[in-house]
Design an enzyme around this catalytic site. Structure first.
Site, PDB file in Angstrom:
ATOM      1  N   GLU A 241     -21.582   3.212  -1.417  1.00  0.00           N
ATOM      2  CA  GLU A 241     -20.226   3.654  -1.077  1.00  0.00           C
ATOM      3  C   GLU A 241     -19.466   4.095  -2.331  1.00  0.00           C
ATOM      4  OE1 GLU A 241     -18.353   0.558   1.199  1.00  0.00           O
ATOM      5  OE2 GLU A 241     -19.655   0.869   2.920  1.00  0.00           O
TER       6      GLU A 241
ATOM      7  N   HIS B 226     -15.125   3.083   5.310  1.00  0.00           N
ATOM      8  CA  HIS B 226     -15.000   1.628   5.201  1.00  0.00           C
ATOM      9  C   HIS B 226     -13.559   1.178   5.493  1.00  0.00           C
ATOM     10  CE1 HIS B 226     -17.044  -2.077   3.232  1.00  0.00           C
ATOM     11  NE2 HIS B 226     -16.188  -2.455   4.149  1.00  0.00           N
TER      12      HIS B 226
END
Length: 534
Positions: free
Chosen positions: A261, A283
């Site tokens: 990420e 997220h």
């Protein structure tokens, strides 16, 4: 007397500051500016952070007065917990702050996939009016499969039941009675993936769960099925997911988390972003105003408790509070015994006794009951486990828990035993102790088998019928695979009876090798145990 210094290293809600109250000298710093952070930490007794500030070993060396690091959120990737523990610094987070937000985002992804909302929006925003191109599907009377029926999974189940969906779940640590309370039918993982129209995963990320939804599971799913992951990146095999989506093995996916990420060029997640049947969010599971406020207020209260010398329920590394120094070393031991107990369990736990034998009986050892539950649940639920939610997790699962004490300990000054009944009617117990001036943590019994083995990170436990040549068989197989056996103890009740072998390994073992060794020695019990740092 000067007030304790509480350092705010990132933007937090006004309610967080209010929850701290007037008893502290509250200061602010930009936690991403390392030099400014180091300078501010010199006087700090507590520091409150979110996700941008790195509290690592280097930062801790600049904080001689620091007592507590408080992360206003769930994840702790930006805190070096081991270094903090070594420095005697408590680490706290807000483990329940985002559970409603995460559950609601899951439902949002399911609705977005079913009704093709993001694609329809993009089309209309581009000036097109293509109603017939975005025909969706109702949730009514569809089957949703929930992998992991912890707090978030249970909230998802309750919300989707309101859509008149059939809710099924896979969770090897949940009893049928608990599932019945939730209105959920328990299935095996194979059954669940085959029957689900929507599959959502809510598991912790461990060596066992990483990639647990992969090519085999996608091949077994309906071509009209959707999969959703807002839990942890890596639970779904991203390469296998991409292949399944391109091949039409499944209809689509909703993803909030990724192995890397943000998804990087060349990474396994990046190709997924280009597929038209994938809905992605960056997220956002905890990204609601309510969750952020809950997180800030929660850690502010923990800071007050920590600096006031009280028990801090949300501490993830040490219990805190007024705990006798003679009891404190047992906390880590009991947490690890709990992890061993959970790894050896063959079915869901229905009752647990935490037995304290020996001199410890003279002290308040109630924290050891909390430590045992924290250890049991650490690797089997999706949420962060703490001293405050561990009893609730037990209650939700219908597990009766008792703390038993006596003065009798024949071989050691103290022995702590976790003894439990499992839903398949079997009993399990594991015992440990602390020995020597360094208070070394040792496993001293599993059921009726006596041992004395240091507790390390990687273990394999085997139960088999004692006969010549068995040690050579598994020793050769581990050796050929490059797995070093650092230690071993074998305990048997009698010649030709069952033998319990506990190996200490330098590295984890693949599932394929474990299956091979298990079959080769015809083991009645065969478990790999991975101890999470406590």
């Amino acid at each position: 007397m000067p007030k304790p210094v509480v350092l705010i290293a990132e933007v937090l809600s006004p309610a967080t500051i209010e929850a701290l109250g007037p008893d502290f000298d509250v200061r602010n710093v930009d936690g991403t500016d390392r030099e400014a952070l180091f300078a501010a930490l010199a006087d700090a007794h507590a520091v409150l952070i979110r996700s941008a500030t790195q509290i690592d070993e280097e930062a801790l060396t600049h904080a001689p007065n620091l007592k507590v690091v408080a992360r206003a959120g769930v994840g702790l990737d930006n805190v070096d917990i081991k270094a903090a523990t070594t420095a005697g610094v408590m680490v706290v987070n807000a483990p329940t702050s985002n559970i409603v937000s995460a559950a609601e985002l899951t439902v949002g992804h399911i609705l977005s996939l079913a009704r093709r909302i993001p694609a329809a929006h993009a089309s209309l925003a581009a000036g097109d009016w293509k109603r017939s191109s975005f025909t969706g599907a109702e949730l009514f009377e569809k089957t949703v499969g929930i992998v992991g029926l912890g707090r978030i999974g249970a909230l998802v189940a309750a919300r989707l039941a309101a859509f008149d969906m059939r809710v099924v779940a896979y969770d090897p640590y949940v009893t049928s009675a608990r599932a019945q309370q939730l209105g959920v039918q328990l299935l095996s993982l194979d059954e669940l993936v085959a029957e689900s129209d929507f599959l959502t995963i809510h598991m912790p990320k461990t060596p066992e769960t990483t990639g647990m939804i992969g090519a085999e599971q996608f091949a077994a799913m309906k071509p009209t099925a959707f999969v959703v992951n807002v839990a942890r990146g890596g639970l779904i095999d991203e390469e296998a997911l991409h292949a399944a989506l391109v091949a039409g093995e499944i209809a689509g996916a909703g993803l909030d988390v990724f192995t890397s990420e943000p998804p990087a060029e060349g990474g396994t997640a990046r190709p997924l972003l280009d597929l038209p049947n994938v809905v992605v969010t960056p997220h956002l599971g905890a990204s609601t105003e309510e969750a952020q406020e809950k997180a800030g207020v929660s850690v502010a209260r923990s800071v007050r408790l920590a600096l006031g010398g009280d028990l801090v329920p949300d501490a993830v590394n040490v219990a805190g509070g007024v705990i006798d120094p003679y009891v404190r070393p047992g906390i880590s031991l009991v947490e690890k015994l709990g992890q061993i107990f959970a790894a050896l369990s063959t079915s869901p736990l229905t009752s647990l006794d935490v037995e304290v034998h020996g001199e410890l009986n003279e002290y308040d050892v109630s924290v050891l009951k909390l430590a045992a539950l924290k250890g049991v649940f650490t690797n089997i639920v999706s949420e962060t486990v703490s001293y405050v939610n561990a009893p609730l997790l037990a209650e939700q699962r219908g597990i009766a828990v008792r703390l038993l004490k006596d003065d009798v300990s024949d071989e050691y000054r103290n022995v702590i035993t976790l003894s439990g009944a499992l839903s398949d009617g079997s009993q399990l117990s594991v015992s440990g102790t602390l020995t020597g001036p360094k208070q070394s943590e040792k496993l001293v019994a599993i059921n009726d088998h006596a041992l004395e083995l240091p507790i390390e990170k990687h273990h394999v436990v085997m139960l088999y019928t004692d006969r010549p040549g068995i040690v050579a068989v598994y020793g050769q197989k581990f050796g050929e695979a490059g797995i070093n056996i650092a230690g071993m103890q074998i305990s048997r009740l009698g010649a030709g009876d069952q033998a319990l072998s506990v190996l200490t390994l330098d590295s984890p073992v693949s599932d394929e090798l474990l299956d091979d060794v298990r079959d080769s020695i015809d083991a009645d019990l065969f478990r790999q145990i991975e101890i999470t740092e406590v």
